[in-house]
Scaffold this active site. Structure first.
Site, short mmCIF file in Angstrom:
data_model
loop_
_atom_site.label_atom_id
_atom_site.label_comp_id
_atom_site.label_asym_id
_atom_site.label_seq_id
_atom_site.Cartn_x
_atom_site.Cartn_y
_atom_site.Cartn_z
N HIS A 1 3.92 -5.44 -7.92
CA HIS A 1 5.01 -4.49 -7.97
C HIS A 1 6.35 -5.22 -8.05
O HIS A 1 6.56 -6.25 -7.41
CB HIS A 1 5.00 -3.60 -6.72
CG HIS A 1 3.88 -2.62 -6.70
ND1 HIS A 1 4.07 -1.26 -6.72
CD2 HIS A 1 2.54 -2.81 -6.68
CE1 HIS A 1 2.90 -0.65 -6.70
NE2 HIS A 1 1.95 -1.57 -6.67
N ASP B 1 9.04 -1.42 -12.26
CA ASP B 1 8.58 -0.07 -11.92
C ASP B 1 9.61 0.99 -12.32
O ASP B 1 9.24 2.10 -12.71
CB ASP B 1 8.28 0.02 -10.42
CG ASP B 1 6.98 -0.69 -10.05
OD1 ASP B 1 6.33 -1.23 -10.96
OD2 ASP B 1 6.62 -0.71 -8.86
N GLU C 1 1.18 -7.66 4.38
CA GLU C 1 0.67 -6.62 3.48
C GLU C 1 1.66 -6.33 2.36
O GLU C 1 1.29 -6.15 1.19
CB GLU C 1 0.37 -5.32 4.24
CG GLU C 1 -0.76 -5.44 5.25
CD GLU C 1 -0.27 -5.93 6.61
OE1 GLU C 1 0.90 -6.37 6.71
OE2 GLU C 1 -1.06 -5.86 7.57
#
Length: 308
Positions: free
Chosen positions: A156, A161, A56
């Site tokens: 990401h 970020d 994940e």
């Protein structure tokens, strides 16, 4: 001189209760801000986590243990990170998550100090809830609210970020109170990325890009961009492109909630037909089915219905 550092981490995953558990940091990204100016000084480090990366988590940031083997261990770079953040005002989006991971890594590296002893930690999620109440405060939505280009954020990445967080923070704390941005408000109040500044780009799998596009549809439906050509029919849309433009739906005073939701769903379907071809919709559907199944498996595991 006020020095701030926007920081983000990527990890191998997290335990069911959101704590690190036996998970590790794989990337740290930092961006320096001095006197409300992004200086261009950054720090980006990748680490061998010495353990597998959860599937994940790999889908979110694109890194597997195989790709990270051969990178330095966190303990070998800890002093570099401490030197960059020490004494700063440390901006972290959902600070509890990142500081728990950092504090675990300090301990494993034989460092007794905690992150909050090295710097003054500011949780920008809590700050955003105060400054823009009633809005979703995830980084993507904040970028949309403050017209910050996050088009490269399909996967990401800690440095990317951190850069976006730095820009969001400057926009959010720059004296802007209303998000309507009326003509009477000074454009100088709003954060603008300096000319020529480039953000790091990240690679993205096709299914992740389609999920991102689908999420933009929902955001576009509630984001007013103009009063419409007649001045009476507000238009919703996205700064990502004109293809997202639709009439802004407003619930009637006597309209039932169910009926309004149906109108919103119909509009979303029209946008889906406009912005996705049949093949893309099939790929998106398969991905969402897989994602829903993973979520259901996680919920059942947390509730004790199954045991791995």
């Amino acid at each position: 001189m006020k020095r701030l550092v926007a920081l983000d981490t990527e990890t191998t995953g997290k335990s069911d209760d959101g704590t690190p558990g036996d998970h590790r940091i794989i990337e740290v990204g930092c961006v320096e801000i001095v006197d409300r100016r992004i200086t261009g000084r950054t720090l980006q480090l990748y680490f061998d986590p010495e353990r597998p990366v959860d599937e994940e988590a790999a889908e979110i940031h694109g890194w597997t243990w195989e790709k990270l083997k051969g990178k330095p261990k966190f303990k070998d770079c800890a002093a570099q990170i401490i030197d960059f953040i020490r004494g700063s005002e440390l901006l972290i989006h959902n600070a509890r998550f990142d500081t728990q991971f950092l504090d675990k890594e300090w301990t494993l590296a034989g460092i007794s100090e905690r992150t909050e002893e090295m710097a003054h930690v500011v949780d920008t999620v809590l700050l955003a809830r105060k400054l823009v109440p009633g809005h979703q405060v995830n980084l993507d939505n904040l970028c949309s609210l403050f017209d910050i280009d996050a088009s490269m954020r399909s996967l990401h990445g800690a440095l990317l970020d951190s850069q976006l967080l730095a820009e969001v923070y400057l926009a959010m704390t720059g004296g802007q109170i209303s998000l309507s941005f009326s003509e009477n408000e000074s454009a100088a109040q709003r954060w603008k990325r300096p000319a020529g500044a480039k953000l790091p780009s990240v690679q993205v799998e096709r299914d992740r890009a389609l999920v991102h596009r689908a999420s933009l549809i929902s955001l576009a439906q509630v984001h007013k961009i103009s009063d419409g050509p007649d001045g009476k029919t507000p238009q919703a849309g996205s700064d990502w492109g004109p293809g997202f433009e639709v009439p802004l739906l407003i619930k009637g005073e006597e309209e039932e909630k169910k009926a309004f939701k149906k109108r919103v769903a119909q509009q979303r379907e029209e946008l889906m037909q406009r912005l996705f071809n049949d093949e893309e919709r099939k790929i998106l559907s398969e991905y969402m089915q897989k994602d829903d199944a993973a979520q259901k498996h996680w919920e059942d595991r947390v509730l004790g219905k199954i045991k791995d």
